[in-house]
Enzyme design. Sequence first.
Site, PDB file in Angstrom:
ATOM      1  N   LYS A  99      -7.077  -0.593  11.698  1.00 21.87           N
ATOM      2  CA  LYS A  99      -6.366  -1.108  10.530  1.00 21.87           C
ATOM      3  C   LYS A  99      -5.096  -0.342  10.074  1.00 21.87           C
ATOM      4  O   LYS A  99      -4.131  -0.507   9.711  1.00 21.87           O
ATOM      5  CB  LYS A  99      -7.454  -0.898   9.322  1.00 21.87           C
ATOM      6  CG  LYS A  99      -6.980  -1.670   7.939  1.00 21.87           C
ATOM      7  CD  LYS A  99      -6.392  -0.650   7.204  1.00 21.87           C
ATOM      8  CE  LYS A  99      -5.831  -1.317   5.983  1.00 21.87           C
ATOM      9  NZ  LYS A  99      -5.058  -0.496   5.099  1.00 21.87           N
ATOM     10  N   HIS A 104      -2.245  10.680  -0.132  1.00 20.19           N
ATOM     11  CA  HIS A 104      -2.388   9.282  -0.363  1.00 20.19           C
ATOM     12  C   HIS A 104      -2.514   9.248  -1.809  1.00 20.19           C
ATOM     13  O   HIS A 104      -1.630   8.245  -2.270  1.00 20.19           O
ATOM     14  CB  HIS A 104      -3.637   8.629   0.291  1.00 20.19           C
ATOM     15  CG  HIS A 104      -3.788   6.985   0.109  1.00 20.19           C
ATOM     16  ND1 HIS A 104      -2.946   6.475   0.673  1.00 20.19           N
ATOM     17  CD2 HIS A 104      -4.527   6.667  -0.871  1.00 20.19           C
ATOM     18  CE1 HIS A 104      -3.270   5.184   0.320  1.00 20.19           C
ATOM     19  NE2 HIS A 104      -4.174   5.310  -0.703  1.00 20.19           N
ATOM     20  N   ASP A 133       4.965 -14.195  12.010  1.00 15.16           N
ATOM     21  CA  ASP A 133       3.515 -14.753  11.718  1.00 15.16           C
ATOM     22  C   ASP A 133       2.482 -13.658  11.993  1.00 15.16           C
ATOM     23  O   ASP A 133       2.211 -13.595  13.110  1.00 15.16           O
ATOM     24  CB  ASP A 133       3.137 -15.854  12.873  1.00 15.16           C
ATOM     25  CG  ASP A 133       1.864 -16.521  12.266  1.00 15.16           C
ATOM     26  OD1 ASP A 133       0.784 -15.935  11.878  1.00 15.16           O
ATOM     27  OD2 ASP A 133       1.734 -17.840  12.833  1.00 15.16           O
ATOM     28  N   GLU A 189       0.894  -1.293  -0.158  1.00 15.53           N
ATOM     29  CA  GLU A 189      -0.237  -0.001   0.093  1.00 15.53           C
ATOM     30  C   GLU A 189       0.815   1.301   0.020  1.00 15.53           C
ATOM     31  O   GLU A 189       1.758   1.437   0.972  1.00 15.53           O
ATOM     32  CB  GLU A 189      -1.037   0.021   1.327  1.00 15.53           C
ATOM     33  CG  GLU A 189      -1.953   1.277   1.273  1.00 15.53           C
ATOM     34  CD  GLU A 189      -2.819   1.118   2.407  1.00 15.53           C
ATOM     35  OE1 GLU A 189      -2.888   0.224   3.256  1.00 15.53           O
ATOM     36  OE2 GLU A 189      -3.505   2.146   2.676  1.00 15.53           O
TER      37      GLU A 189
HETATM   38  P1  NDP Z   1      10.573 -23.029  16.070  1.00 16.35           P
HETATM   39  O1  NDP Z   1       9.778 -24.168  15.991  1.00 16.35           O
HETATM   40  O2  NDP Z   1      11.339 -22.867  14.864  1.00 16.35           O
HETATM   41  O3  NDP Z   1      11.567 -23.023  17.451  1.00 16.35           O
HETATM   42  C1  NDP Z   1      12.311 -22.172  17.700  1.00 16.35           C
HETATM   43  C2  NDP Z   1      13.809 -22.610  17.666  1.00 16.35           C
HETATM   44  O4  NDP Z   1      14.594 -21.617  17.698  1.00 16.35           O
HETATM   45  C3  NDP Z   1      13.840 -23.478  18.794  1.00 16.35           C
HETATM   46  O5  NDP Z   1      14.051 -25.088  17.917  1.00 16.35           O
HETATM   47  C4  NDP Z   1      15.290 -23.159  19.323  1.00 16.35           C
HETATM   48  O6  NDP Z   1      16.322 -24.147  19.322  1.00 16.35           O
HETATM   49  C5  NDP Z   1      15.682 -22.152  18.437  1.00 16.35           C
HETATM   50  N1  NDP Z   1      16.499 -20.987  19.058  1.00 16.35           N
HETATM   51  C6  NDP Z   1      17.638 -20.663  18.792  1.00 16.35           C
HETATM   52  N2  NDP Z   1      18.402 -19.572  19.607  1.00 16.35           N
HETATM   53  C7  NDP Z   1      17.153 -19.281  20.572  1.00 16.35           C
HETATM   54  C8  NDP Z   1      16.852 -18.557  21.432  1.00 16.35           C
HETATM   55  N3  NDP Z   1      17.881 -17.253  21.828  1.00 16.35           N
HETATM   56  N4  NDP Z   1      15.643 -18.408  22.022  1.00 16.35           N
HETATM   57  C9  NDP Z   1      14.605 -19.256  21.835  1.00 16.35           C
HETATM   58  N5  NDP Z   1      14.934 -20.299  20.601  1.00 16.35           N
HETATM   59  C10 NDP Z   1      16.189 -20.273  20.208  1.00 16.35           C
HETATM   60  O7  NDP Z   1       9.543 -21.630  16.170  1.00 16.35           O
HETATM   61  P2  NDP Z   1       8.652 -21.218  17.268  1.00 16.35           P
HETATM   62  O8  NDP Z   1       8.283 -22.203  18.455  1.00 16.35           O
HETATM   63  O9  NDP Z   1       8.662 -19.851  17.707  1.00 16.35           O
HETATM   64  O10 NDP Z   1       7.243 -21.575  16.437  1.00 16.35           O
HETATM   65  C11 NDP Z   1       7.097 -20.294  15.442  1.00 16.35           C
HETATM   66  C12 NDP Z   1       6.215 -20.707  14.264  1.00 16.35           C
HETATM   67  O11 NDP Z   1       5.134 -21.536  14.644  1.00 16.35           O
HETATM   68  C13 NDP Z   1       5.769 -19.886  13.275  1.00 16.35           C
HETATM   69  O12 NDP Z   1       6.231 -20.256  12.138  1.00 16.35           O
HETATM   70  C14 NDP Z   1       4.224 -19.927  13.548  1.00 16.35           C
HETATM   71  O13 NDP Z   1       3.802 -19.397  12.213  1.00 16.35           O
HETATM   72  C15 NDP Z   1       3.945 -21.376  13.711  1.00 16.35           C
HETATM   73  N6  NDP Z   1       2.883 -21.683  14.683  1.00 16.35           N
HETATM   74  C16 NDP Z   1       1.845 -20.847  14.893  1.00 16.35           C
HETATM   75  C17 NDP Z   1       0.899 -21.223  15.367  1.00 16.35           C
HETATM   76  C18 NDP Z   1       0.006 -20.137  15.966  1.00 16.35           C
HETATM   77  O14 NDP Z   1       0.037 -19.101  16.028  1.00 16.35           O
HETATM   78  N7  NDP Z   1      -1.221 -20.718  16.544  1.00 16.35           N
HETATM   79  C19 NDP Z   1       0.644 -22.692  15.572  1.00 16.35           C
HETATM   80  C20 NDP Z   1       1.601 -23.688  15.327  1.00 16.35           C
HETATM   81  C21 NDP Z   1       2.783 -23.020  14.764  1.00 16.35           C
HETATM   82  P3  NDP Z   1      16.469 -25.360  20.218  1.00 16.35           P
HETATM   83  O15 NDP Z   1      15.672 -26.356  20.242  1.00 16.35           O
HETATM   84  O16 NDP Z   1      17.988 -25.539  19.989  1.00 16.35           O
HETATM   85  O17 NDP Z   1      16.015 -24.713  21.647  1.00 16.35           O
END
Ligand code: NDP
Length: 429
Positions: A269, A383, A285, A82
């Site tokens: 919005k 705009h 997300d 936009e």
């Molecule tokens: P991930 O599953 O990718 O988990 C985050 C990863 O980052 C972990 O595996 C962790 O590794 C690693 N990591 C590295 N450095 C750090 C740090 N400093 N702090 C925390 N973690 C670290 O992502 P999320 O759990 O964040 O999930 C986000 C995704 O889930 C988005 O893509 C979203 O769209 C999706 N989603 C959303 C839903 C909703 O909104 N209702 C439902 C289901 C999915 P390690 O394992 O080594 O700790």
Amino acid sequence: MKSSRIPGFYNMSVEQRRELLKNNHELTDEQMSSLTSNHPLSLDTANNMIENVVGTYELPLAMGLNFVINGKEYVVPMAIEEASVVASASHIAKIVRSAGGFEAESRERLMIGQIQVVGCSNFNEAKEAVLNQKDTLMRAADDAYPSIVKRGGGTRDLDVRILNDHEDSTYSQMLIMHIYVDTCDAMGANMINTMVEAIAPIVEEITNGKVYLRILSNYADRSLANAKCVIPPYLLATGDFTGEEVRDGVIHAYEFAASDPYRAVTHNKGIMNGIDPIVIATGNDWRAVEAGAHAYAAKDGQYGSMTTWSKDNEGNLVGEIELPMSVGIVGGATRVHPLAELSLSIMNIKSAAELAQVIVAVGLAQNLGALKALATDGIQKGHMALHSRSVAIAGGASGEMIDVIANKLIEQKEIRVGKAKELVEQYKQ
Ligand code: NDP
């Protein structure tokens, strides 16, 4: 710290802007190649991200300028289709930087996991049993994701409610357990989902009930971010309007949104116009952020404004915003999409909390941009002039013709696709 105030950026060519970014932010050749590539997100990566891929989809990526938040300069990457959003955010950020910049904070960053239990023979006893086993359940949740505990995060609290407790409820009675988890720098959806799924069998055992849903709540009201700005009226003066008039118009506009959902939806919005582009640019997300933000705007029982605007004792305009901000700088697509990694790097973001603060500050700026225009000249003047290039393209203009047609549309005060088509025909003759 390079200044985010870059005079003339608007008039530079795309190449000049890229060169400036490269120098100011010390971008590597690899980072630059993802910016200059026609396909920064490769088909191969895309095909591994989601299902049934047939291509990739692009949006313009622009830089919001002039932001100073908690004393730090931010050039803010914004992915949006936009016109006028980026210009408006940058315009307000310039005003606010003259007033000392934005203050922002996020006091707590806990994500919520929900477990739904039905069919308990005695819900009050089941609730008591869960509370009695609180420590065991929290430990079990942590054991399901030990790496987050090692990083300094993990389960911080647990509570439980009974829903549909009254006799005339048409819905089933159910026990809802929440765990509150510090997910460090990740948004944490997958982490939370892993944890609640892992402890569900223990919850069934403790409650003698049946667990159905085990999932993150996107109503992230334990992960709030706030931003504030205080602007002396003289900085708001524009055209024929005094600063005091603009300030009062902004406050009346806010009061309208606070009292009328029809206005509040449009007001909000406009705020999301500032928020979504950064959430998207950083690979986060945006549906999660949108859902949480709108729910929070209805927390008092009526859908209202996500911001507040008021006047302090010195007559300054005071703007504040508070929203759930479930974003991460790791996880999801944040490290998969090359432009998301680049966007975080341009902002020099060090934590998810910092990203959340930048996002709400830009939302607040965007809101003031819209309210200031609405309370003075109206938004169409600025705009439509910015939109004229898109209208020219929709009318068939290309290459050098785009600017010529866009300028004619502005001169003739008729920024319409039909008019653009006429002008394109004339140009070709
Ligand atoms: P991930 O599953 O990718 O988990 C985050 C990863 O980052 C972990 O595996 C962790 O590794 C690693 N990591 C590295 N450095 C750090 C740090 N400093 N702090 C925390 N973690 C670290 O992502 P999320 O759990 O964040 O999930 C986000 C995704 O889930 C988005 O893509 C979203 O769209 C999706 N989603 C959303 C839903 C909703 O909104 N209702 C439902 C289901 C999915 P390690 O394992 O080594 O700790």
